[in-house]
Scaffold this motif. Sequence first.
Motif, PDB file in Angstrom:
ATOM      1  N   GLY A 107       2.812 -10.909 -16.308  1.00 46.92           N
ATOM      2  CA  GLY A 107       3.808 -11.428 -17.557  1.00 46.92           C
ATOM      3  C   GLY A 107       5.083 -11.235 -16.955  1.00 46.92           C
ATOM      4  N   THR A 108       6.118 -11.734 -17.503  1.00 40.03           N
ATOM      5  CA  THR A 108       7.388 -11.695 -17.346  1.00 40.03           C
ATOM      6  C   THR A 108       8.333 -10.700 -18.019  1.00 40.03           C
ATOM      7  OG1 THR A 108       7.782 -13.348 -19.013  1.00 40.03           O
ATOM      8  CG2 THR A 108       7.280 -14.240 -16.881  1.00 40.03           C
ATOM      9  N   ALA A 109       7.967  -9.768 -18.796  1.00 36.08           N
ATOM     10  CA  ALA A 109       8.673  -8.924 -19.450  1.00 36.08           C
ATOM     11  C   ALA A 109       9.345  -7.737 -18.418  1.00 36.08           C
ATOM     12  CB  ALA A 109       8.015  -8.201 -20.758  1.00 36.08           C
ATOM     13  N   ASN A 110       9.877  -6.936 -19.045  1.00 34.43           N
ATOM     14  CA  ASN A 110      10.659  -5.875 -18.019  1.00 34.43           C
ATOM     15  C   ASN A 110       9.906  -4.320 -18.377  1.00 34.43           C
ATOM     16  OD1 ASN A 110      11.860  -5.037 -20.427  1.00 34.43           O
ATOM     17  ND2 ASN A 110      13.808  -5.806 -19.924  1.00 34.43           N
ATOM     18  N   GLY A 111       8.921  -4.313 -18.834  1.00 29.88           N
ATOM     19  CA  GLY A 111       8.428  -2.869 -19.333  1.00 29.88           C
ATOM     20  C   GLY A 111       7.778  -2.267 -18.088  1.00 29.88           C
ATOM     21  N   ALA A 112       7.368  -2.985 -17.045  1.00 28.03           N
ATOM     22  CA  ALA A 112       6.891  -2.349 -15.984  1.00 28.03           C
ATOM     23  C   ALA A 112       7.998  -2.093 -14.671  1.00 28.03           C
ATOM     24  CB  ALA A 112       5.571  -3.107 -15.366  1.00 28.03           C
ATOM     25  N   ASP A 113       9.174  -2.541 -14.860  1.00 23.46           N
ATOM     26  CA  ASP A 113      10.134  -2.548 -13.922  1.00 23.46           C
ATOM     27  C   ASP A 113      10.383  -1.385 -13.156  1.00 23.46           C
ATOM     28  OD1 ASP A 113      10.560  -4.998 -14.684  1.00 23.46           O
ATOM     29  OD2 ASP A 113      12.797  -4.750 -15.343  1.00 23.46           O
ATOM     30  N   LYS A 114       9.960  -0.235 -13.963  1.00 17.33           N
ATOM     31  CA  LYS A 114      10.364   1.263 -13.422  1.00 17.33           C
ATOM     32  C   LYS A 114       9.061   1.506 -12.347  1.00 17.33           C
ATOM     33  CE  LYS A 114      10.827   6.146 -14.285  1.00 17.33           C
ATOM     34  NZ  LYS A 114      10.999   7.308 -15.229  1.00 17.33           N
ATOM     35  N   LEU A 115       7.791   1.253 -12.739  1.00 18.36           N
ATOM     36  CA  LEU A 115       6.556   1.341 -11.869  1.00 18.36           C
ATOM     37  C   LEU A 115       6.878   0.490 -10.446  1.00 18.36           C
ATOM     38  CD1 LEU A 115       4.020   2.369 -11.291  1.00 18.36           C
ATOM     39  CD2 LEU A 115       3.018   0.248 -12.737  1.00 18.36           C
ATOM     40  N   VAL A 116       7.249  -0.780 -10.768  1.00 18.14           N
ATOM     41  CA  VAL A 116       7.560  -1.832  -9.702  1.00 18.14           C
ATOM     42  C   VAL A 116       8.618  -1.369  -8.746  1.00 18.14           C
ATOM     43  CG1 VAL A 116       8.720  -4.068  -9.157  1.00 18.14           C
ATOM     44  CG2 VAL A 116       6.982  -3.925 -10.884  1.00 18.14           C
ATOM     45  N   ARG A 117       9.463  -0.476  -9.258  1.00 22.49           N
ATOM     46  CA  ARG A 117      10.410   0.273  -8.193  1.00 22.49           C
ATOM     47  C   ARG A 117       9.953   1.298  -7.523  1.00 22.49           C
ATOM     48  NH1 ARG A 117      13.915  -0.932 -12.611  1.00 22.49           N
ATOM     49  NH2 ARG A 117      13.856   1.410 -13.626  1.00 22.49           N
ATOM     50  N   ASN A 118       9.078   2.100  -8.356  1.00 22.14           N
ATOM     51  CA  ASN A 118       8.279   3.144  -7.746  1.00 22.14           C
ATOM     52  C   ASN A 118       7.480   2.674  -6.464  1.00 22.14           C
ATOM     53  OD1 ASN A 118       9.648   5.278  -9.208  1.00 22.14           O
ATOM     54  ND2 ASN A 118       7.831   5.211 -10.710  1.00 22.14           N
ATOM     55  N   ALA A 119       6.666   1.714  -7.016  1.00 23.42           N
ATOM     56  CA  ALA A 119       5.886   1.101  -5.900  1.00 23.42           C
ATOM     57  C   ALA A 119       6.681   0.330  -4.808  1.00 23.42           C
ATOM     58  CB  ALA A 119       5.086  -0.254  -6.579  1.00 23.42           C
ATOM     59  N   ALA A 120       7.747  -0.282  -4.916  1.00 23.87           N
ATOM     60  CA  ALA A 120       8.324  -0.829  -3.717  1.00 23.87           C
ATOM     61  C   ALA A 120       8.825   0.538  -2.741  1.00 23.87           C
ATOM     62  CB  ALA A 120       9.651  -1.444  -4.277  1.00 23.87           C
ATOM     63  N   ARG A 121       9.507   1.580  -3.656  1.00 24.15           N
ATOM     64  CA  ARG A 121       9.984   2.661  -2.809  1.00 24.15           C
ATOM     65  C   ARG A 121       8.957   3.477  -2.107  1.00 24.15           C
ATOM     66  NH1 ARG A 121      13.426   4.129  -7.200  1.00 24.15           N
ATOM     67  NH2 ARG A 121      11.874   5.080  -8.276  1.00 24.15           N
ATOM     68  N   ALA A 122       7.521   3.027  -2.276  1.00 19.15           N
ATOM     69  CA  ALA A 122       6.338   3.511  -1.679  1.00 19.15           C
ATOM     70  C   ALA A 122       5.662   2.561  -0.595  1.00 19.15           C
ATOM     71  CB  ALA A 122       5.302   3.923  -2.556  1.00 19.15           C
ATOM     72  N   ALA A 123       6.667   1.607  -0.330  1.00 14.13           N
ATOM     73  CA  ALA A 123       6.202   0.546   0.354  1.00 14.13           C
ATOM     74  C   ALA A 123       4.901  -0.305   0.138  1.00 14.13           C
ATOM     75  CB  ALA A 123       6.173   1.221   2.092  1.00 14.13           C
ATOM     76  N   LYS A 124       4.785  -0.354  -1.185  1.00 20.06           N
ATOM     77  CA  LYS A 124       3.644  -1.021  -1.764  1.00 20.06           C
ATOM     78  C   LYS A 124       3.921  -2.592  -1.969  1.00 20.06           C
ATOM     79  CE  LYS A 124       1.219   3.015  -1.832  1.00 20.06           C
ATOM     80  NZ  LYS A 124       0.289   3.017  -0.730  1.00 20.06           N
ATOM     81  N   PRO A 125       3.418  -3.564  -1.624  1.00 20.51           N
ATOM     82  CA  PRO A 125       3.503  -5.048  -2.199  1.00 20.51           C
ATOM     83  C   PRO A 125       3.329  -5.077  -3.596  1.00 20.51           C
ATOM     84  CG  PRO A 125       2.138  -4.743  -0.165  1.00 20.51           C
ATOM     85  CD  PRO A 125       1.915  -3.417  -0.688  1.00 20.51           C
ATOM     86  N   VAL A 126       4.084  -5.922  -4.068  1.00 25.45           N
ATOM     87  CA  VAL A 126       4.233  -6.154  -5.311  1.00 25.45           C
ATOM     88  C   VAL A 126       4.133  -7.794  -5.834  1.00 25.45           C
ATOM     89  CG1 VAL A 126       5.356  -6.032  -7.833  1.00 25.45           C
ATOM     90  CG2 VAL A 126       5.356  -4.068  -6.060  1.00 25.45           C
ATOM     91  N   TYR A 127       3.089  -7.901  -6.335  1.00 27.67           N
ATOM     92  CA  TYR A 127       2.715  -9.513  -6.573  1.00 27.67           C
ATOM     93  C   TYR A 127       2.904  -9.820  -8.278  1.00 27.67           C
ATOM     94  CZ  TYR A 127       0.320  -9.212  -2.007  1.00 27.67           C
ATOM     95  OH  TYR A 127       0.203  -9.031  -0.669  1.00 27.67           O
TER      96      TYR A 127
END
Length: 343
Positions: free
Chosen positions: A194-214
Amino acid sequence: MTSEAPPFWWEKPDWRARALSPLSKIYGMVAGRRMRRAKPPSIPVPVLCIGNFTLGGAGKTPTSIAFAQAATAAGLKPGIVSRGYGGGFSGLHRVDLEHDSARHVGDEPMLLARHAPVVVCTDRLAGAKSLLDGGCDFIIMDDGFQSARLHFDYALLVVDAGRGIGNGHVFPGGPLRAPLIDQLVRTDALLKIGTANGADKLVRNAARAAKPVYEAVLKPKPLEGITDRPLLAFAGIGDPSKFFRTLEEAGARVEQTRSFPDHHPYKDDDVADLLRDAAKDDLTLITTAKDQVRLLDGSTAVKQFASRVLVLEVELVFSHPQTASRVIRETRDRARMRSLKRL
């Protein structure tokens, strides 16, 4: 656990989440410890786990279908292991589209079996071995990320872009299946749908943990007539509002909506109410493919109703076309490395 998630799970933490926090803490401790200590058995073929962080719908079924199609296109013979939520089998069963029904194997396995062999079994190891014996050389584990019953080479966690992880609390105070940190540690990549922003915090946490985000979106398949007639849309899935939004984004004229619990078995009273409401305002009924599977498993009246309802099919479309092949390739590479370590 109920299949109908309480609405407060998807809102900012309030007194209900706080009141349940002692139970959430206990549940989280048990779930987290199980995940940390797990040493699940393995099989000699690649295993890709499609999971999610929360209870409720996030898009695992269309994701599993997309990867089954991609694996087939890559020359592999994928098979899918499913728990078969909502079905009646307690042992091991290979889904047969000609003779099975949603009541027996669950609605999601019936959809998945259109694209690859599916085995329904609570023992995921036994299910995977059965698929292996049947000639499959690439296993997709639909859910099972937290249960740690079968070793997976790659864990792709799906998250809805609108809902994210809700209030961030562990069950029963929130939708998380285990503490987020325990889940992120075992996650190989995140797929935001999806394109909403409800998961943005989780995406940032994943990025900080060096996890790819697709990223991906659910795209409706062409359906004639949905833009030129008023609709009554109904759904019994994890997040019916997502289906309603998809219709509106496709240009449909959604005049009324009806939501049912996830995996809801439709009864005569349900369809009578829907037919009455649709006739009152001259509306055309429309639902999801997952709901259609359950309608076709109902009484004679429910089956007749199913033939009068439009069905919106959706498919997962990745933002980057190479996403699926990249994940499949890495899953296979990790499986090869696992095999070499055993030598």
